[in-house]
Design a protein around this motif. Structure first.
Motif, PDB file in Angstrom:
ATOM      1  N   GLU A  97       0.866  -1.226   0.070  1.00 53.78           N
ATOM      2  CA  GLU A  97       0.033   0.209   0.015  1.00 53.78           C
ATOM      3  C   GLU A  97       0.887   1.254  -0.149  1.00 53.78           C
ATOM      4  OE1 GLU A  97      -2.787  -0.036   3.429  1.00 53.78           O
ATOM      5  OE2 GLU A  97      -3.723  -1.793   2.340  1.00 53.78           O
ATOM      6  N   ASP A  98       2.167   1.237   0.681  1.00 53.22           N
ATOM      7  CA  ASP A  98       3.064   2.354   0.727  1.00 53.22           C
ATOM      8  C   ASP A  98       3.583   2.582  -0.650  1.00 53.22           C
ATOM      9  OD1 ASP A  98       2.618   2.514   3.514  1.00 53.22           O
ATOM     10  OD2 ASP A  98       3.453   1.008   3.827  1.00 53.22           O
ATOM     11  N   VAL A  99       4.168   3.741  -0.592  1.00 49.17           N
ATOM     12  CA  VAL A  99       5.095   4.301  -1.945  1.00 49.17           C
ATOM     13  C   VAL A  99       6.326   3.610  -1.136  1.00 49.17           C
ATOM     14  CG1 VAL A  99       6.141   6.365  -3.014  1.00 49.17           C
ATOM     15  CG2 VAL A  99       3.753   6.194  -2.465  1.00 49.17           C
ATOM     16  N   ILE A 100       7.071   3.120  -2.337  1.00 47.17           N
ATOM     17  CA  ILE A 100       8.438   2.323  -2.209  1.00 47.17           C
ATOM     18  C   ILE A 100       9.306   2.981  -2.873  1.00 47.17           C
ATOM     19  CG2 ILE A 100       9.718   0.343  -2.007  1.00 47.17           C
ATOM     20  CD1 ILE A 100       7.397   0.274   0.210  1.00 47.17           C
ATOM     21  N   ALA A 101      10.549   3.413  -2.442  1.00 43.01           N
ATOM     22  CA  ALA A 101      11.797   4.034  -3.242  1.00 43.01           C
ATOM     23  C   ALA A 101      12.857   2.858  -3.164  1.00 43.01           C
ATOM     24  CB  ALA A 101      12.147   5.208  -2.796  1.00 43.01           C
ATOM     25  N   LYS A 102      13.287   2.656  -4.431  1.00 40.39           N
ATOM     26  CA  LYS A 102      14.500   1.689  -4.409  1.00 40.39           C
ATOM     27  C   LYS A 102      15.798   2.379  -4.993  1.00 40.39           C
ATOM     28  CE  LYS A 102      15.525  -3.059  -6.014  1.00 40.39           C
ATOM     29  NZ  LYS A 102      15.092  -4.266  -6.858  1.00 40.39           N
ATOM     30  N   PHE A 103      16.716   2.365  -4.335  1.00 42.90           N
ATOM     31  CA  PHE A 103      18.194   2.827  -4.727  1.00 42.90           C
ATOM     32  C   PHE A 103      18.940   1.846  -5.285  1.00 42.90           C
ATOM     33  CE2 PHE A 103      16.527   5.766  -1.583  1.00 42.90           C
ATOM     34  CZ  PHE A 103      16.883   7.040  -1.659  1.00 42.90           C
ATOM     35  N   LYS A 104      19.515   1.907  -6.325  1.00 48.26           N
ATOM     36  CA  LYS A 104      20.626   1.015  -6.710  1.00 48.26           C
ATOM     37  C   LYS A 104      22.091   1.642  -6.727  1.00 48.26           C
ATOM     38  CE  LYS A 104      17.982  -2.478  -9.367  1.00 48.26           C
ATOM     39  NZ  LYS A 104      17.844  -2.937 -10.764  1.00 48.26           N
ATOM     40  N   SER A 106      26.249   1.795  -6.991  1.00 44.76           N
ATOM     41  CA  SER A 106      27.495   1.325  -7.895  1.00 44.76           C
ATOM     42  C   SER A 106      28.234   0.084  -7.395  1.00 44.76           C
ATOM     43  CB  SER A 106      28.422   2.541  -8.133  1.00 44.76           C
ATOM     44  OG  SER A 106      28.944   3.023  -6.911  1.00 44.76           O
ATOM     45  N   ASN A 107      28.025   0.038  -5.877  1.00 44.06           N
ATOM     46  CA  ASN A 107      28.679  -1.207  -5.212  1.00 44.06           C
ATOM     47  C   ASN A 107      28.067  -2.473  -5.378  1.00 44.06           C
ATOM     48  OD1 ASN A 107      26.946  -0.777  -3.564  1.00 44.06           O
ATOM     49  ND2 ASN A 107      28.376  -0.389  -1.664  1.00 44.06           N
ATOM     50  N   GLY A 108      27.042  -2.392  -5.966  1.00 41.78           N
ATOM     51  CA  GLY A 108      26.156  -3.610  -6.017  1.00 41.78           C
ATOM     52  C   GLY A 108      24.825  -3.641  -5.175  1.00 41.78           C
ATOM     53  N   MET A 109      25.018  -2.731  -4.039  1.00 43.72           N
ATOM     54  CA  MET A 109      23.977  -2.544  -2.973  1.00 43.72           C
ATOM     55  C   MET A 109      22.750  -2.158  -3.292  1.00 43.72           C
ATOM     56  SD  MET A 109      25.979  -1.735   0.479  1.00 43.72           S
ATOM     57  CE  MET A 109      27.352  -2.667   1.220  1.00 43.72           C
ATOM     58  N   GLU A 110      21.318  -2.500  -2.642  1.00 42.49           N
ATOM     59  CA  GLU A 110      20.368  -1.642  -2.596  1.00 42.49           C
ATOM     60  C   GLU A 110      19.837  -1.202  -1.535  1.00 42.49           C
ATOM     61  OE1 GLU A 110      17.667  -4.702  -4.630  1.00 42.49           O
ATOM     62  OE2 GLU A 110      18.674  -4.573  -6.767  1.00 42.49           O
ATOM     63  N   LEU A 111      19.062  -0.009  -1.784  1.00 38.09           N
ATOM     64  CA  LEU A 111      18.317   0.468  -0.365  1.00 38.09           C
ATOM     65  C   LEU A 111      16.782   0.828  -0.852  1.00 38.09           C
ATOM     66  CD1 LEU A 111      20.964   3.702   0.288  1.00 38.09           C
ATOM     67  CD2 LEU A 111      21.198   1.012   1.152  1.00 38.09           C
ATOM     68  N   GLU A 112      16.111   0.085   0.218  1.00 37.13           N
ATOM     69  CA  GLU A 112      14.809   0.140  -0.120  1.00 37.13           C
ATOM     70  C   GLU A 112      14.237   0.682   1.056  1.00 37.13           C
ATOM     71  OE1 GLU A 112      13.568  -4.103  -2.147  1.00 37.13           O
ATOM     72  OE2 GLU A 112      14.872  -4.110  -0.259  1.00 37.13           O
ATOM     73  N   TYR A 113      13.300   1.925   0.768  1.00 40.31           N
ATOM     74  CA  TYR A 113      12.662   2.767   1.635  1.00 40.31           C
ATOM     75  C   TYR A 113      11.170   2.958   1.253  1.00 40.31           C
ATOM     76  CZ  TYR A 113      16.635   4.170   4.260  1.00 40.31           C
ATOM     77  OH  TYR A 113      17.770   4.365   5.300  1.00 40.31           O
ATOM     78  N   VAL A 114      10.215   3.069   2.455  1.00 32.23           N
ATOM     79  CA  VAL A 114       8.992   3.517   2.448  1.00 32.23           C
ATOM     80  C   VAL A 114       8.816   4.860   2.645  1.00 32.23           C
ATOM     81  CG1 VAL A 114       6.779   3.421   3.904  1.00 32.23           C
ATOM     82  CG2 VAL A 114       8.236   1.385   3.738  1.00 32.23           C
ATOM     83  N   ILE A 115       8.133   5.632   1.664  1.00 32.26           N
ATOM     84  CA  ILE A 115       8.070   7.088   1.653  1.00 32.26           C
ATOM     85  C   ILE A 115       6.773   7.478   2.033  1.00 32.26           C
ATOM     86  CG2 ILE A 115       8.083   8.988   0.332  1.00 32.26           C
ATOM     87  CD1 ILE A 115      10.678   7.266   0.379  1.00 32.26           C
ATOM     88  N   ILE A 265      23.596   0.588   4.759  1.00 28.74           N
ATOM     89  CA  ILE A 265      24.055   2.061   5.104  1.00 28.74           C
ATOM     90  C   ILE A 265      25.237   1.837   6.132  1.00 28.74           C
ATOM     91  CG2 ILE A 265      23.265   3.913   6.201  1.00 28.74           C
ATOM     92  CD1 ILE A 265      20.340   3.673   5.103  1.00 28.74           C
ATOM     93  N   GLU A 266      25.104   1.097   7.124  1.00 25.56           N
ATOM     94  CA  GLU A 266      26.282   1.025   8.041  1.00 25.56           C
ATOM     95  C   GLU A 266      27.455   0.744   7.552  1.00 25.56           C
ATOM     96  OE1 GLU A 266      24.375  -1.825  10.817  1.00 25.56           O
ATOM     97  OE2 GLU A 266      23.706  -0.122  11.961  1.00 25.56           O
ATOM     98  N   SER A 267      27.383  -0.251   6.334  1.00 28.07           N
ATOM     99  CA  SER A 267      28.603  -0.519   5.893  1.00 28.07           C
ATOM    100  C   SER A 267      29.432   0.477   4.821  1.00 28.07           C
ATOM    101  CB  SER A 267      28.070  -1.711   4.676  1.00 28.07           C
ATOM    102  OG  SER A 267      29.292  -2.335   4.138  1.00 28.07           O
ATOM    103  N   ILE A 268      28.402   1.121   4.173  1.00 25.82           N
ATOM    104  CA  ILE A 268      28.791   2.478   3.470  1.00 25.82           C
ATOM    105  C   ILE A 268      29.663   3.525   4.403  1.00 25.82           C
ATOM    106  CG2 ILE A 268      28.104   4.446   2.060  1.00 25.82           C
ATOM    107  CD1 ILE A 268      25.786   2.334   1.060  1.00 25.82           C
ATOM    108  N   ARG A 269      28.840   3.626   5.333  1.00 25.72           N
ATOM    109  CA  ARG A 269      29.491   4.782   6.306  1.00 25.72           C
ATOM    110  C   ARG A 269      30.480   4.327   7.190  1.00 25.72           C
ATOM    111  NH1 ARG A 269      29.923   4.449  12.445  1.00 25.72           N
ATOM    112  NH2 ARG A 269      28.564   2.540  12.613  1.00 25.72           N
ATOM    113  N   SER A 270      30.971   3.084   7.195  1.00 23.55           N
ATOM    114  CA  SER A 270      32.170   2.616   7.941  1.00 23.55           C
ATOM    115  C   SER A 270      33.337   2.934   7.075  1.00 23.55           C
ATOM    116  CB  SER A 270      32.023   1.130   8.140  1.00 23.55           C
ATOM    117  OG  SER A 270      31.991   0.400   6.989  1.00 23.55           O
TER     118      SER A 270
END
Length: 333
Positions: A97-104, A106-115, A265-270
């Motif tokens: 039911e929610d709006v979903i944003a999917k980030f792709k 360059s390191n192969g990771m994906e981030l998925e967020y409920v907007i 996200i934790e992996s990226i900020r490290s």
């Protein structure tokens, strides 16, 4: 006294003669009847050939019909199998039911967020507008400190060797006349200068800026002192950061869809390393090496709002409190 007859043939000869005549007559009759017998034998042969041809024609027609039915059935089965796959490829979040944003990335990771568009209308709409018009595509994470991982319009890390005390935005899309001119979602003829397209500042509700919301682990927030910059909160408050980073006001946009997103996200900020080339003012601490946001796609948008959406008209309107959605916008006609 009777006259004595003179018979030239004996009784035996007369009998043989009589039988010969009878046989002769029988032979004539059989030869006459032969054509009739031949006609009777030819008629069934012709009829059988016609019936065979008709049967073959019917069999061929039946085979065509049966083959067509089987082909249609196979096609329907293939379509039935492919439709769910196609629907998933078009929208992997179909059914949410929610709006979903999917980030792709360059390191192969994906981030998925409920907007949370309904809950945080102005800030969330700003994010959706920029994302659907590919504003974040091919940009970098430019900072990771104070619990935040930041992004929003930088095509490369800020240049070194110059002051950042005034928060000058270097290598940023809003500074590029070419990019601003090509950003068709904000028509050029509505601005005195195309580089003023992203000069807006938004009004957000007080609930949107409470620390209890924007500092929840996995939160996605909007930096209200900008027009296009956002940040993910990864929940580490133990870092030593400049004082001014804590004074930055943020507004809620959404939250992580799953734990894997937070781990990424934790992996990226490290990997973040201080950009020592910036000698004064606020110092950026970008992930190293650069991690690009290759694309951001948004799913489950309401067609009633987004099918004919005009961002300028939207921000010129009022929010739920009755106030205009933007507080200022330099350069807007």
């Amino acid at each position: 006294m009777k006259e004595k007859r003179n018979y030239s043939l004996t009784a035996k000869e007369r009998k043989q003669k009589r039988m010969a005549e009878q046989n002769k007559k029988a032979g004539v009759n059989s030869s006459v009847q032969k054509p009739k017998t031949e006609q009777k034998s030819n008629a069934p042969t012709a009829s059988a050939e016609a019936q065979m041809a008709l049967s073959q024609k019917k069999s061929k027609r039946s085979a065509i019909v049966t083959g067509s039915v089987i082909a249609v059935a196979i096609l329907m089965i293939i379509v039935a199998l492919l439709v769910p796959v196609i629907l998933y490829l078009v929208n992997p979040y179909r059914g949410y039911e929610d709006v979903i944003a999917k980030f792709k990335l360059s390191n192969g990771m994906e981030l998925e967020y409920v907007i949370d568009e309904d809950e945080y209308d102005t800030a969330a709409t700003n994010f959706i507008f920029l994302a659907t018009n590919k504003y974040f595509d091919n940009t970098v994470f430019y900072d990771a400190q104070g619990g935040w991982l930041r992004f929003g319009g930088y095509v490369a890390q800020p240049r070194t060797g110059e002051s950042s005390s005034s928060f000058e935005r270097t290598n940023h899309r809003s500074d590029s006349a070419d990019y601003c001119s090509s950003f068709a979602a904000l028509p050029n003829n509505r601005f005195s200068k195309v580089t003023e397209k992203f000069g807006y500042r938004l009004r957000v509700g007080t609930d949107d800026t409470k620390d209890s919301l924007v500092r929840q682990k996995g939160a996605l927030a909007f930096r209200t002192d900008t027009s296009t910059e956002f940040q993910f909160f990864y929940g580490d408050n133990s870092e030593t950061v400049p004082n001014d980073i804590n004074s930055i006001e943020c507004a809620m946009v959404g939250h992580a869809l799953n734990e894997q997103t937070i781990k990424n996200i934790e992996s990226i900020r490290s990997t973040a390393a201080l950009n020592t080339g910036l000698s004064s003012g606020y110092l950026w601490k970008p992930p190293t090496p650069n991690i690009m946001i290759e694309s951001v796609k948004v799913y489950n948008l309401k067609s009633s709002k987004w099918s004919d959406f005009d961002f300028l008209d939207y921000l010129s309107g009022n929010d739920s409190s009755g106030q205009r959605r933007y507080t200022s916008w330099y350069g807007k006609i």
